[in-house]
Design a protein around this motif. Sequence first.
Motif, PDB file in Angstrom:
ATOM      1  N   TYR A 568      -2.703  -0.954  13.117  1.00 60.09           N
ATOM      2  CA  TYR A 568      -1.018  -0.860  12.951  1.00 60.09           C
ATOM      3  C   TYR A 568      -0.711  -2.087  13.287  1.00 60.09           C
ATOM      4  O   TYR A 568       1.196  -2.615  13.495  1.00 60.09           O
ATOM      5  CB  TYR A 568      -1.344  -0.225  14.364  1.00 60.09           C
ATOM      6  N   ASN A 569      -1.198  -3.619  13.228  1.00 66.94           N
ATOM      7  CA  ASN A 569      -0.543  -4.634  13.773  1.00 66.94           C
ATOM      8  C   ASN A 569       0.142  -5.295  11.816  1.00 66.94           C
ATOM      9  O   ASN A 569       0.433  -6.431  12.039  1.00 66.94           O
ATOM     10  CB  ASN A 569      -1.558  -5.503  14.487  1.00 66.94           C
ATOM     11  N   VAL A 570      -0.857  -4.372  11.205  1.00 66.93           N
ATOM     12  CA  VAL A 570       0.267  -4.844   9.729  1.00 66.93           C
ATOM     13  C   VAL A 570       1.158  -4.706   9.931  1.00 66.93           C
ATOM     14  O   VAL A 570       1.364  -2.832   9.475  1.00 66.93           O
ATOM     15  CB  VAL A 570      -1.085  -5.139   8.571  1.00 66.93           C
ATOM     16  N   SER A 783       4.510   0.646   9.190  1.00 67.79           N
ATOM     17  CA  SER A 783       3.201  -0.081   9.563  1.00 67.79           C
ATOM     18  C   SER A 783       2.359   0.086   8.491  1.00 67.79           C
ATOM     19  O   SER A 783       2.269   1.243   7.666  1.00 67.79           O
ATOM     20  CB  SER A 783       2.268   0.045  10.921  1.00 67.79           C
ATOM     21  N   LEU A 784       0.858  -0.285   8.571  1.00 60.55           N
ATOM     22  CA  LEU A 784      -0.070  -0.449   7.197  1.00 60.55           C
ATOM     23  C   LEU A 784      -0.629   1.101   7.040  1.00 60.55           C
ATOM     24  O   LEU A 784      -1.049   1.714   6.239  1.00 60.55           O
ATOM     25  CB  LEU A 784      -1.504  -1.444   7.149  1.00 60.55           C
ATOM     26  N   LYS A 786       1.347   3.235   8.747  1.00 65.62           N
ATOM     27  CA  LYS A 786       1.608   5.126   7.775  1.00 65.62           C
ATOM     28  C   LYS A 786       1.650   4.953   6.781  1.00 65.62           C
ATOM     29  O   LYS A 786       2.158   5.385   5.767  1.00 65.62           O
ATOM     30  CB  LYS A 786       2.420   4.472   8.940  1.00 65.62           C
ATOM     31  N   THR A 787       1.907   3.784   6.088  1.00 66.76           N
ATOM     32  CA  THR A 787       2.473   3.079   4.737  1.00 66.76           C
ATOM     33  C   THR A 787       1.125   4.193   3.820  1.00 66.76           C
ATOM     34  O   THR A 787       0.843   4.724   2.472  1.00 66.76           O
ATOM     35  CB  THR A 787       2.267   1.827   4.228  1.00 66.76           C
ATOM     36  N   HIS A 788      -1.210   4.140   4.165  1.00 64.47           N
ATOM     37  CA  HIS A 788      -1.641   4.559   3.618  1.00 64.47           C
ATOM     38  C   HIS A 788      -1.262   5.313   4.045  1.00 64.47           C
ATOM     39  O   HIS A 788      -1.865   6.543   2.929  1.00 64.47           O
ATOM     40  CB  HIS A 788      -2.513   3.830   4.425  1.00 64.47           C
ATOM     41  N   THR A 789      -0.875   6.577   4.804  1.00 71.15           N
ATOM     42  CA  THR A 789      -0.831   7.894   5.247  1.00 71.15           C
ATOM     43  C   THR A 789      -0.241   8.024   3.749  1.00 71.15           C
ATOM     44  O   THR A 789      -0.133   9.039   3.608  1.00 71.15           O
ATOM     45  CB  THR A 789      -0.320   8.200   6.197  1.00 71.15           C
ATOM     46  N   GLU A 815      -1.000  -4.335  -3.585  1.00 74.23           N
ATOM     47  CA  GLU A 815      -1.118  -4.585  -2.307  1.00 74.23           C
ATOM     48  C   GLU A 815      -1.620  -4.160  -1.491  1.00 74.23           C
ATOM     49  O   GLU A 815      -2.062  -4.777  -0.779  1.00 74.23           O
ATOM     50  CB  GLU A 815       0.252  -5.517  -2.074  1.00 74.23           C
ATOM     51  N   LEU A 816      -1.111  -2.546  -0.948  1.00 68.51           N
ATOM     52  CA  LEU A 816      -2.264  -2.346  -0.015  1.00 68.51           C
ATOM     53  C   LEU A 816      -3.695  -2.482  -0.631  1.00 68.51           C
ATOM     54  O   LEU A 816      -4.248  -2.322   0.853  1.00 68.51           O
ATOM     55  CB  LEU A 816      -1.673  -0.281  -0.429  1.00 68.51           C
ATOM     56  N   ARG A 817      -3.922  -2.376  -1.247  1.00 73.58           N
ATOM     57  CA  ARG A 817      -5.352  -2.412  -1.047  1.00 73.58           C
ATOM     58  C   ARG A 817      -5.787  -3.621  -1.106  1.00 73.58           C
ATOM     59  O   ARG A 817      -7.167  -3.502   0.056  1.00 73.58           O
ATOM     60  CB  ARG A 817      -5.304  -2.449  -2.712  1.00 73.58           C
TER      61      ARG A 817
END
Lengths: 883, 883
Positions: A568-570, A783-784, A786-789, A815-817
């Motif tokens: 959640y911090n990224v 957040s990361l 959320k983006t991942h989801t 980038e996400l990876r």
Amino acid sequence: MASESEAQRALQYEQTLMYGRYTQDLGTFAKDEAARLRLQEGDTARPRHPSELLEYTQGRCGPCRVCALQCQRFLISKVGEDWVFLILLGLVMALVSWAMDFAIATCLQAQKWMYGGLDTNVLLQYMAWVTYPTVLITFSAGFTQILAPQAVGSGIPEMKTILRGVVLKEYLTLKTFVAKVIGLTCALGSGMPLGKEGPFVHIASMCAALLSRFLSLFGGFYENEARNIEMLAAACAVGVGCCFAAPIGGVLFSIEVTSTFFAVRNYWRGFFAATFSAFIFRVLAVWNKDEETITALFKTRFRLDFPFDLQELPAFAVIGIASGFGGALFVYLNRKIVQFMRRQKTINRFLMKKRLLFPALVTLIISTLTFPPGFGQFMAGQLTQKDTLVTLFDNQTWAKQGISDEFEYLGILEAWLHPRSNVFVTLVVFILMKFWMSALATTIPVPCGAFMPVFVIGAAFGRLVGESMAAWFPDGIHTDSNIYRIVPGGYAVVGAAALSGAVTHTVSTAVIVFELTGQISHILPVMIAVILANAVAQSLQPSLYDSIIRIKKLPYLPELGWGHQEKYNVRVEDIMVRDIRYVTLNCKYRDLQQVLHSTKMKNLPLVESAESMILLGSIERTQVGALLSNQLSPHRRLLTLRQKALSEDGHRLSDPSIRFQISTETSSGTPARPALRKPLKPALKRVSSSPADSPPAGSTDHTGIALKSLFCANATTEPTEAQGTAYQKAKRVRISIVEEMILGDKMTPTEILEWEEQQLDQLVDFSSAKIDPAPFQLVEHTSLHKTHTIFSLLGLDHAFVTSIGRLVGMVSLKELRKAIEGSLTGKGVKVRPPLASFRDSTASTTEADTTALHQLWDRHQHHHMPREAGPGGDDDDDTTKGQ
Amino acid sequence: MASESEAQRALQYEQTLMYGRYTQDLGTFAKDEAARLRLQEGDTARPRHPSELLEYTQGRCGPCRVCALQCQRFLISKVGEDWVFLILLGLVMALVSWAMDFAIATCLQAQKWMYGGLDTNVLLQYMAWVTYPTVLITFSAGFTQILAPQAVGSGIPEMKTILRGVVLKEYLTLKTFVAKVIGLTCALGSGMPLGKEGPFVHIASMCAALLSRFLSLFGGFYENEARNIEMLAAACAVGVGCCFAAPIGGVLFSIEVTSTFFAVRNYWRGFFAATFSAFIFRVLAVWNKDEETITALFKTRFRLDFPFDLQELPAFAVIGIASGFGGALFVYLNRKIVQFMRRQKTINRFLMKKRLLFPALVTLIISTLTFPPGFGQFMAGQLTQKDTLVTLFDNQTWAKQGISDEFEYLGILEAWLHPRSNVFVTLVVFILMKFWMSALATTIPVPCGAFMPVFVIGAAFGRLVGESMAAWFPDGIHTDSNIYRIVPGGYAVVGAAALSGAVTHTVSTAVIVFELTGQISHILPVMIAVILANAVAQSLQPSLYDSIIRIKKLPYLPELGWGHQEKYNVRVEDIMVRDIRYVTLNCKYRDLQQVLHSTKMKNLPLVESAESMILLGSIERTQVGALLSNQLSPHRRLLTLRQKALSEDGHRLSDPSIRFQISTETSSGTPARPALRKPLKPALKRVSSSPADSPPAGSTDHTGIALKSLFCANATTEPTEAQGTAYQKAKRVRISIVEEMILGDKMTPTEILEWEEQQLDQLVDFSSAKIDPAPFQLVEHTSLHKTHTIFSLLGLDHAFVTSIGRLVGMVSLKELRKAIEGSLTGKGVKVRPPLASFRDSTASTTEADTTALHQLWDRHQHHHMPREAGPGGDDDDDTTKGQ
């Protein structure tokens, strides 16, 4: 899928993302296309009926004929319904599964027969024992290599990738299907520790793809891509379901293994098809008189009234935890073997030259070690995988203390008994040997899976624990009057589920063992062991399939870990790419050329202007290429020439003036633009040495230079192969222009160059381009997690990052990876990427937010309020306030 | 959740949508908040430790104390981990489930004892038999009604709604928990045909919510909303799991019933918690000496070697199809009863007055009919639900032809035997009576579910078919040498799964029966029957839970039907609302006021300008209200007054000039805007009669008018209750200004009115407002199917429709629902909505697409190219090209 790609070409829009796809258009097109095809079919393949209709409508049988035709039409229309497809799929897969099982059994029988027939001479026996699998595996490897190298391996990793929306070429073709089926039959027929499950998922998917192609001859229903993906998901369930006759476990396993988000809406498809498939698969066994009725594949007969004691639960938990470590070790070992083979260049070079040497060598080693009169006697080497499982799930206790004499090893159970050692030694040797053998064997380039070998090892481990418990508590643990002895077979079931669950990171192996054994009495021990095994394995290693995905470098999105609090911090702003190329609405063709030169992105953002950066949509690279090639097409040039010639008398003066206007446009635009672009300075790097930036007045140069600049651009920038194709095409068109001109055009090369330079300076007309008007957008503060989801929910490949409508960056899968794996490896303090530390709390981000808005708002004020401030001042204002 | 709502208030942003939520900010805030709370806690609730620490750190035990404190801290930090939460949840729910089962069993035992003790007098017996349940049900209804009316009913529909992201008030509180637990215990203890499953899902969810609130005292981990939703999903699984001791079935059932899209990532949570819960639930039974070891709840002992014959499969298929119709009928009947009770106004009024009369009446009727010496003797009335199931799943065949004399009805089985009729009559009567009784009983306003009653009816139906088959083929169907008799108990299992699957529209009831009976040998018949039942029921009626959702008018999104081909034909542009209010970046406060007056939308789109309509973000209604109230706040007014007073000497001239500038701005803007807005003419309806549109120079009016205009606005527009609150607040502030002014302010009401009119004419400063910078966007051509997918994937409530960045409409759940249901009911030709017929094929839509782009592009050309064409001409251009 020829017609589908045709559809895509016609629409000039590639469907790879779920969001913003033109499924509607595609569906309509596909239906029209299919209707056309059907008409053709009706004319050619089935020409009988229309003619008959014509003949008979007036005759006596007329009404009957018409009725028959209507029935036929009704049936054909029914072909489009899901359940017809699913039944056909289930039927075909059940037949394939059964036929393959039959062929494999025959192969194994042949080996046993050979081995048994040569029992007079050990050397001959050894030769037969070793040669047979070596030949089969080598054939399998060679056959697959020649026909379709895509058929190698499990197939589950590839299916996971495909279901994410990535198009893997040649993975779902008839050739691959044939290669996989034959290759797998040979590989399993060799008796190596290889599995059938993973390849079956792939085979079922190919079967679904082929079936939908076949059925689309009758109607356009199968042209819809979203539907095809749904059908592929169902096919994966069918694959597992008909492999183990486990419909429920199959559905769940396929969901766990291939999906990250699952639509409950599609649930029934999987259940329906897998149930039908499992049913037919077992019915075939009944009809073949193998079984009396439909029962489980590896039926167990544990007692129902007292399956296990509460006090045995710690032992089951131990199995679970140990299996977790074992599973992680298996995945690690498997990966290390592959990496070792790749790294050792000398070995590698040698093996690459003789591609079939490695499989043969591995087979030789493994079959030598399992040779029953040799080392194989200590590890039940003569048993096939199926026999091994049957014996391991056996109801009897092998190591009954004190009464071991009276215990008779019946039939195939004898393999586990060695006169000079005891059952425990045999089991331990079996587990250790099979462990590395399976890890090694699954790296052979043949179609094979690892589920079944792991399952067998797990069962053996469970049996070992169970036998130990039975030896420890010969009369059971229960303190009551009734004596309930310990059932080691139950432990074997638990071990099998736990280890296979650990390797594949799934919970549904529990359901698979229930369906496989036909007994659910051990549900709680199995569930406890599987969950513990998963907990341990998931914290140590990725799943086997994810490991293979990484080894094969397929596009993937790693899962967030169990405790993903730190994610959640990224935020997106920490990981996004800020330096992106874009296309503005008021850009020139020259800008398009530059953008194509400077980036490899498949989708380019379209912004309102470099100054406002308001994101309007995204345009595909191919579309940009098409725009460019269209602008410079010889057709247009000839048209211009003709128009010029026609209006030469009346408008002689207007032509230079237009050219002048354009050139002033350019010259006035060029100095202004860098200033305008300052807010996102690095967004569009201007390659000053680019030939396109050469002065437009360069008509003093001659043909040679013109051609040189054309080809030099080609040589210096080296656009990457596949991605640059559209632009390459544009180039080719330009070259062909030159050629055509040389052949008989009226224009000289110099004139053409001049004309092209002129054309490049024109403003782009986007009206003919297909623009995705709603590309997926994220916010900087997403957040990361959320983006991942969102990425995994929608199967996204990239997303643009906007701030109050303004494009500020882009996030792609890569980038996400990187972000997820970066934070996964650096567990602890170093989780936050460098940029994150510059950010403090909510307050500051809100400030940043408002600043951006304020900026836009300010700009607006300037625009709509009295216009004293010139555009220069406006821009300066933006620049100072810009990031 | 006090601190959460506090967080929301602090951020001035309500979290209802998954996409675009400020989870990051919320998380940060929540952690800070929790840290603060913990500190407070440390000071007040646990004051011992810090003081002890101070005392002992210098003493001998100092290191020990420090160590203990660190241990404690470590433990507290562990509390934040998922597995701790899940274990606690599982444990608590198992205890609740077991305790409730115990209490229910005691209640039922008491009734039986009473009934048995009074066997001398039938009348007394009847009184006891009838009074006991009536009292219990009436108490349950009354108790629930008083304490928490939200506890009434199943709870699964509400949980489905909550998991979609909708916030239902008071549904997850301690009060509701207590009401539900006690109410359910009493309701089930009465022996009515009511179920425990649905309420248990609700109880588990409440338990999870309460637990997370409790644990958040130790750390801020449970403040994250996304996580809470994940935990709620797991809790649903726990609810089913510990109700039936069916972990796998529980997880699957809860997924099917509550989710539309499921994250495989969260899968393990459900399995983990449900397994632990089921384990503890069964262990409690062992410890209580009810059971010898952990086994299934309704253990069956069917033979393993030949569970059923292939030729019996048609009978199973018949059960499936009949169950499908039966299930649909049950849902229909249930709904009709509710609707009938609502419509009959006289009955309704009477019942509303005496709320407890309806439950008492229904209980009276049902218990009278089941009175064992009366009609109950024909329907095994004396058996409790549990006993009924045990007898129905029994291994024996009740109707052995020819040998019925020697067959002994043992124990509770006797209930099914009537001396003057046979088993078939009893079964038929039982099924028919229980069917309407269950449908009626589940409408009683007590906490109750319908799963178990339906399950029992299904089992009875299966048994009936099984007994018939056994009577038809007394020696089994198998033609071989071995005689395998038919097992009617197996049919009962199949029937139970099929009917409950049909009513709930789930496949996982199959898994539940396997876990409930502890046998999986009938897997294929069960799967076939369940799938057929689902196919039939889903095509006839919604599921029971969806039906209740519709009756209760909860927000929902209907599922697309099985064959949803036709959905591809409807697009967003056909269903979207085009006439939406919006906020422009350069609008005045007066415009905000108007927008608030004219719409009830909770989220307003923020566009760049009325002319460009480029969507920049969305702003909440409350935010708009806050902006407005802030602008007109007395604080600001006083500040202005003070500044004016301070700068009165030097800048006396500047003040009127500013006012003049603003007024010219307005007057120059007003005639231009209608023209500018023409492309989307109806987008912002200007209510000309609105008091806000009165001339700004209206300072000639007096106080009375000023106040009147203030209150009239209030009286005429009537903003809807909850939605208008923000604006109401603004009003209240204005009123308080007036009051304050009257009390002691220096300004006269006229001046204030003038000042406010001035303020309303200022441009809005959005810098203090919280804007969602990326609201969800769709494209006009997005298909209904895709829209549905995206809405259910992301749990959206509304989405804006854009065309190349321009806002063109909005789709909310309501429109989507209307569209889906419209096309669901009008199956066939009338599927397409009126607008869809105006559209032909791909070609035309592409054209529309390009037109819109062209328009934007043209506008741009005009803007950035030589500015000969005035803004008027530009606008005309737009108008002619507009839609």
